[in-house]
Scaffold this active site. Structure first.
Site, PDB file in Angstrom:
ATOM      1  N   HIS A 200       6.383   9.446   7.122  1.00 50.09           N
ATOM      2  CA  HIS A 200       5.734   8.944   5.902  1.00 50.09           C
ATOM      3  C   HIS A 200       6.660   8.902   4.691  1.00 50.09           C
ATOM      4  CE1 HIS A 200       1.481   8.664   7.102  1.00 50.09           C
ATOM      5  NE2 HIS A 200       1.735   9.684   7.893  1.00 50.09           N
TER       6      HIS A 200
ATOM      7  N   LYS B 211      -2.148   8.086  -9.143  1.00 46.89           N
ATOM      8  CA  LYS B 211      -1.437   8.556  -7.945  1.00 46.89           C
ATOM      9  C   LYS B 211      -0.709   9.842  -8.322  1.00 46.89           C
ATOM     10  CE  LYS B 211       0.584   4.567  -7.861  1.00 46.89           C
ATOM     11  NZ  LYS B 211       0.585   3.955  -6.552  1.00 46.89           N
ATOM     12  N   ARG B 212      -0.120  10.492  -7.349  1.00 46.16           N
ATOM     13  CA  ARG B 212       0.669  11.685  -7.631  1.00 46.16           C
ATOM     14  C   ARG B 212       1.738  11.362  -8.671  1.00 46.16           C
ATOM     15  NH1 ARG B 212       4.894  13.410  -4.191  1.00 46.16           N
ATOM     16  NH2 ARG B 212       4.221  11.704  -2.836  1.00 46.16           N
TER      17      ARG B 212
ATOM     18  N   LYS C  81       7.536   7.051  -8.401  1.00 42.16           N
ATOM     19  CA  LYS C  81       6.363   6.204  -8.639  1.00 42.16           C
ATOM     20  C   LYS C  81       6.380   5.603 -10.045  1.00 42.16           C
ATOM     21  CE  LYS C  81       3.548   8.714  -5.266  1.00 42.16           C
ATOM     22  NZ  LYS C  81       3.254   7.644  -4.302  1.00 42.16           N
TER      23      LYS C  81
ATOM     24  N   THR D  55      -1.401   3.531  -0.378  1.00 46.56           N
ATOM     25  CA  THR D  55      -2.749   3.132   0.052  1.00 46.56           C
ATOM     26  C   THR D  55      -3.654   2.886  -1.144  1.00 46.56           C
ATOM     27  OG1 THR D  55      -3.270   5.477   0.360  1.00 46.56           O
ATOM     28  CG2 THR D  55      -2.724   4.211   2.330  1.00 46.56           C
TER      29      THR D  55
ATOM     30  N   LYS E  50      -6.785  -0.004  -1.843  1.00 52.06           N
ATOM     31  CA  LYS E  50      -8.132   0.259  -2.356  1.00 52.06           C
ATOM     32  C   LYS E  50      -8.440  -0.624  -3.554  1.00 52.06           C
ATOM     33  CE  LYS E  50      -7.516   4.994  -0.826  1.00 52.06           C
ATOM     34  NZ  LYS E  50      -7.026   6.315  -1.243  1.00 52.06           N
TER      35      LYS E  50
END
Length: 842
Positions: A384, A575-576, A581, A683, A687
Site C-alpha cells: 500500500h 485525509k490524514r 498529501k 480512496t 467517495k
C-alpha cells in the site's frame, strides 16, 4: 492452553431452534420493547438515547445472527475454498445504519421508531465509531469485507480488538490535542466473545533441537512468556442476500488472572503485572514506535494477529478434515493450500509467512519442503505504499528477544531464497545484498516486505501507476525474478455505505432514474450519462447537492464558530495530515485568495469555503505544524469583515468515518493534490466522485484512472508528473521559482513576515524552511503556479452552475469502476479463486 481440538464423537445437543424472526414494523417494535425492558432493564423513565440505540441494535443484531449461522453452516457443508483477510486495521465506522441497509429493513425500522416516538437519526448518532484503524488502509479493509459478503464469497477478516482507537482530536489554540478514544467504554453490542476459540501466543524463551522417533530433527520453543488471544466476532452482512461473514478480532489477555502467591505475600502490584502486560498488547491502536518499547509492542501486536489467526484456521482445518492420513502428527495437510489462502493487507501481517512455517513444522510435524510449499501457495501480499520509510524493518536483536524461533525460520528462508537468486544471477553479490531479507549494517534488520514477497504467490499494488512503480522501483529485483507474481488491483469503496447509506437523497434520485441495480453493480451508473443533457434532471440534481451541503453546514454548526454559505463552492480536503498529501499547497492557495481580496482583485469572484480535516500522528512534527498553520490562517480570514463570505477556511476537527459520511455528499470540489508518485491509490477521491464532486488533482494514484473514466473535461488536472518530479529532483530550486512568481512572492511574504502568527514569533519557521528547501521531496513550490491556474479553471466552471451540475452528474456516472465489488471480483478471479456460496434464508 494447547491449540484447540474438537471432539468429533460428541452428540449434537437437542435444542429446538426459534422460529425465523420477522422484519416487519410490528416485529421490530415487539423485539425492541423486549430488548429495552428485559435485556437492558430500562423503562419509560430512562432519558438516555444510548439505551434505545442498544435496544434497536440488539433487535437488528438478532436478525443478523440468524443469517450468520446459516452462512457458517453453508461454508462447512460445501467444504469450499476459503480466504482470510489479515489486517492490522478495520476502520468499520458505525454498524447500525449499515446493517439495516444491508438487511433491507431501514424503512421498517424508521416507521417502528416513529411509532414509538423515537428519532432514528438520533439513535444512529449515539453509536461511537469503532476505533479500529488510522485511515485509508483500515477503511479499505472494511469496504473489502463488505463487498466479500455482498458477492457471497467465503472470506473471514482477522484483526485486533483495540480497546482505544487512534485518538480523539481536539483543537486548542489552533494546535492538535490528542485525547484517548475509549470507543469500548460502554461495550460493543455488535460483537460476540468466543473464548472457546482462544489460543496461546508465545513470546521470549529459547529454542532447543531434538531428534524425534523417526530420526527427524525437531525444534522446541521453550520457557516462553505466553499470553492468550481471545476472539470477538462481528457479523458482516452482504447486501440483501442472506450472507453474513465474520470479522474476528483478537484481544490479548493473561494466561492467569494474577499470581495468587504474590498477592498473598502482599505484593499486589506485581501480582497483576503479567495480566496488565498481556492486555497492553491490544490496548491501543498502533503505539508510537519512536522508542524501543513502542517497537516491541508493535511487533507483539503483529505477531499476535498472525499467530492467533493461523492457529484458528489450522484448528478449523483439522476439525473439518480429520486425522490419520499419513502425517507424523496425524493431521492431513495435503489439500490445505487448495482450500485456503491468506491475503496480507500491507506489510504489517507479513510475520505470518514465518509463523505458518513454524506451526506446520514444529506443531504439526511437516518437513521444511512440505511446509514451504504450502506457505508459498497460500500467502498473498498487498502493498500500500511507495514510501521506502513506510516499509517495516525490525531489528534482528528485537526478534531474537521476542520471537527467537521466528528469526531462525526467517534466516533459513533467506538462505534458501538467496540460493535461488544466486542460481539465477551467479556472482551478482550486489543483487544478493539488495534482495536479502536481512539488511546488513551497524545492526541487522529484517525487511518485512521482502519476507512477504518471498513467501507469497501473489504481490499486488493498489492502482495502475502504483503497481507499475513497484515493479520498476521499490521491488524491481523481485519483479525481474518473478514477474508472474506481480499484478495490480485498483482500490475501490463500497457503494452501500458511501452512496446508498450516506447520501439517501441522491440514492433515491439514482434509483428513480436508472433503477436500484447500481447498489450491487456500480457500472450501471453509466446509464446516468444521457441525463446530464436533461435540463429538468440537472435542476433536480443541483437541488439534491444543495441539500447535502446544507446538512453538512448543520452538522458542523454546533462546533464551528463560522457561518458557511450553501451557495459558496465547497472545496474539501479531508485525509490524514502528511507532507506528501500536501495540505500545505492547499493553504498556500487560500493565502493567495486572501491576498487577492485584500488587494481588491475580486472581479468575477467565486465565493469559496475551504474545508480541511485530518489527524496528524502524535509524533509527526511537520504535520502538527500544518494543522496549526491552517487554524491560524483560518482565524485571520474568518474574522476579517473585509473578506466576508468571499472566502472561509475551516479546519474540521476529529475527522472520522461518521464525519466523512456527512462531508462527502456535501463537497463540490475534491482536493487530491499529493506529489505525483507518492500516493499509492487514495480512496477518498473515489467517495467524493461517487457523490458527484469534481476532482482537482495530480496524475497520482487512482487519480489517473478517475480522469480516464470521466474525461479530461470533467477533471481539473495540474502539477508535475511522476517522471518530471524525478527529473527535477536533481536541480530543484524553490527560491528561484518564488522569485519568478509575483503571486507566490506575496504568499511567502505574508508567511515570512508573521502575518498569521503575530503573537507567536517563529511559529512557522520550520514550515517556511521546508517549502524553500531544495531537498523538499514533496516539491510543493514547484506545483504552486499550476495549482493556482487549475483553481482559476474551477472558479470559471463553478460560475456556470448548469455546466458544473452537468460535470457533477458525469463524475457520478463515471465512478462505476471504483466499487470494491469490482476490486474484490478481480482479487477473486486472479488470486483467491473462490466459488460464491448462495445462502438460503427464511
Amino acid at each position: 492452553m494447547p491449540t484447540k481440538t474438537f471432539k468429533k464423537s460428541q452428540p449434537k445437543a437437542n435444542i429446538t431452534l426459534l422460529p425465523h424472526l420477522g422484519s416487519g414494523t410490528e416485529d421490530i417494535i415487539a423485539d425492541f420493547k423486549r430488548n429495552y425492558s428485559h435485556r437492558l432493564g430500562r423503562d419509560q423513565n430512562c432519558r438516555s438515547p444510548h439505551y434505545a440505540y442498544e435496544a434497536l441494535s440488539l433487535t437488528v443484531s438478532d436478525r443478523l445472527i440468524e443469517r450468520w449461522k446459516n452462512t457458517y453452516n453453508a461454508y462447512r457443508e460445501q467444504d469450499c475454498r476459503r480466504a482470510y483477510y489479515l489486517s492490522m486495521e478495520f476502520l468499520m465506522g458505525r454498524t447500525l445504519s449499515n446493517a439495516m441497509l444491508n438487511l433491507g429493513i431501514t424503512d421498517a425500522v424508521q416507521k417502528a421508531m416513529y411509532d414509538l416516538g423515537l428519532e432514528l437519526e438520533e439513535l444512529v448518532e449515539s453509536e461511537p465509531d469503532a476505533g479500529l484503524g488510522n485511515g485509508g488502509l483500515g477503511r479499505l479493509a472494511a469496504c473489502f469485507i463488505d463487498s466479500c459478503a455482498t458477492l457471497q464469497l467465503p472470506v473471514t477478516g482477522y484483526g485486533l480488538r483495540y480497546e482505544y482507537g487512534m485518538f480523539t482530536q481536539t483543537i486548542a489554540n489552533g494546535e492538535q490535542v490528542e485525547k484517548p478514544d475509549h470507543w469500548l467504554r460502554y461495550g460493543n453490542i455488535w460483537e460476540i466473545e468466543r473464548s472457546e476459540f482462544s489460543y496461546r501466543i508465545k513470546f521470549g524463551g529459547h529454542t532447543e533441537k531434538h531428534t524425534d522417533e523417526n530420526g527427524h530433527t525437531r525444534v522446541c520453543w521453550l520457557d516462553t512468556h505466553d499470553i492468550l488471544a481471545i476472539p470477538y466476532d462481528t457479523p458482516v452482512p452482504g447486501y440483501k442476500n442472506g450472507t453474513v461473514n465474520t470479522l474476528r478480532l483478537w484481544k490479548a489477555a493473561a494466561t492467569e488472572e494474577f499470581d495468587l502467591q504474590e498477592f498473598n505475600a502482599g505484593d499486589y502490584a506485581e501480582s497483576v503485572a503479567a495480566k496488565n502486560t498481556a492486555e497492553n498488547i491490544t490496548m491501543v491502536l498502533y503505539p508510537n514506535d519512536a522508542n524501543e518499547n513502542g517497537k516491541a509492542l508493535r511487533l507483539r501486536q503483529q505477531y499476535l494477529l498472525a499467530s492467533a489467526s493461523l492457529q484458528d484456521v489450522i484448528a478449523g482445518w483439522i476439525h473439518d478434515h480429520g486425522h490419520g492420513r499419513g502425517h507424523r502428527q496425524g493431521h492431513d495437510f495435503a489439500n490445505f493450500a487448495e482450500k485456503n489462502c491468506f491475503q496480507l493487507n500491507d506489510t504489517h501481517p507479513s510475520i505470518a509467512v514465518a509463523e505458518l512455517m513454524r506451526l506446520l513444522m514444529d506443531v504439526h510435524g511437516l518437513s521444511w519442503d512440505e511446509a514451504w510449499k504450502i506457505t508459498r501457495n497460500t500467502m498473498a501480499y498487498t502493498n500500500h505504499t511507495l514510501l521506502p520509510e513506510a516499509l517495516e524493518r525490525w531489528s534482528v536483536n528485537l526478534f531474537k528477544q521476542l520471537l527467537p524461533r521466528l528469526i531462525e525460520i526467517i534466516f533459513e528462508i533467506n538462505a534458501h531464497f538467496l540460493a535461488e537468486v544466486s542460481a539465477h544471477w551467479p556472482s551478482d553479490n550486489e543483487r544478493l545484498r539488495r534482495m536479502s531479507l536481512i539488511e546488513e549494517g551497524n545492526e541487522q534488520h529484517v525487511r518485512m516486505a521482502y519476507l512477504a514477497i518471498v513467501g507469497s504467490y501473489s504481490v499486488n499494488g493498489v492502482a495502475e501507476l502504483h503497481s507499475k512503480l513497484l515493479q520498476q522501483g521499490l521491488f524491481r529485483d523481485f519483479y525481474e525474478l518473478w514477474p508472474q507474481k506481480f499484478n495490480n488491483k485498483t482500490n475501490g469503496v463500497t457503494p452501500r455505505r458511501w452512496l446508498a447509506a450516506c447520501n439517501p437523497e441522491l440514492s433515491d434520485l439514482l434509483t428513480e432514474t436508472i433503477g436500484d441495480g447500481w447498489v450491487t453493480d456500480l457500472s450501471l451508473l453509466q446509464k446516468l450519462k444521457p441525463f446530464a443533457e436533461d435540463k429538468k434532471f440537472r435542476k433536480r440534481w443541483h437541488s439534491v447537492q444543495q441539500s447535502a451541503k446544507q446538512r453538512l453546514i448543520d452538522f458542523k454548526k454546533q462546533e464551528l464558530d463560522v457561518d458557511l454559505s450553501v451557495n459558496a463552492l465547497f472545496d474539501v480536503q479531508v485525509k490524514r495530515i502528511h507532507e506528501y498529501k500536501r495540505q500545505l499547497l492547499n493553504v498556500l492557495h487560500v493565502i493567495h485568495l486572501y491576498d487577492r481580496i485584500k488587494r481588491g482583485d475580486t472581479a468575477n469572484w467565486t465565493n469559496r469555503c475551504v474545508l480541511i480535516g485530518g489527524k496528524a500522528a502524535p509524533g509527526y512534527f511537520m504535520a502538527k505544524k500544518t494543522i496549526k498553520l491552517i487554524n491560524n490562517v483560518s482565524a485571520v480570514i474568518n474574522h476579517d469583515p473585509e473578506i466576508g463570505n468571499k472566502l472561509k477556511l475551516v479546519f474540521l476537527p476529529n475527522y472520522r468515518v461518521s464525519a466523512m459520511e456527512k462531508i462527502c455528499p456535501g463537497a463540490d470540489l475534491s482536493e487530491q493534490i499529493s506529489t505525483a508518485g507518492k500516493e499509492a491509490s487514495g480512496t477518498g477521491n473515489m467517495k467524493f466522485m461517487m457523490n458527484g464532486a469534481l476532482t482537482i488533482g495530480t496524475l497520482d494514484g487512482a487519480n489517473i484512472e478517475i480522469r480516464e473514466e470521466v474525461g479530461d473535461d470533467n477533471f481539473f488536472l495540474f502539477g508535475l508528473t511522476e517522471e518530471q518530479v524525478e527529473e527535477l529532483r536533481h536541480h530543484y530550486d524553490p527560491v528561484s521559482i518564488i522569485q519568478q512568481d509575483e503571486d507566490l512572492q506575496r504568499v511567502m511574504m505574508l508567511l515570512e513576515c508573521g502575518h498569521f502568527n503575530q503573537f507567536e514569533p517563529g511559529m512557522f519557521d520550520a514550515v517556511i524552511a521546508s517549502l524553500k528547501s531544495p531537498q523538499d521531496p514533496w516539491m510543493t513550490i514547484a506545483d504552486f503556479r499550476s495549482f493556482i491556474d487549475a483553481q482559476k479553471r474551477v472558479e470559471r466552471a463553478y460560475k456556470d452552475q448548469d455546466r458544473w451540475t452537468k460535470m457533477s452528474i458525469l463524475n457520478c456516472a463515471g465512478s462505476g469502476k471504483f466499487s470494491t465489488d469490482r476490486t474484490i471480483n478481480e482479487y477473486n478471479q486472479d488470486i483467491w479463486k473462490l466459488t460464491p456460496v448462495p445462502i438460503k434464508h427464511g
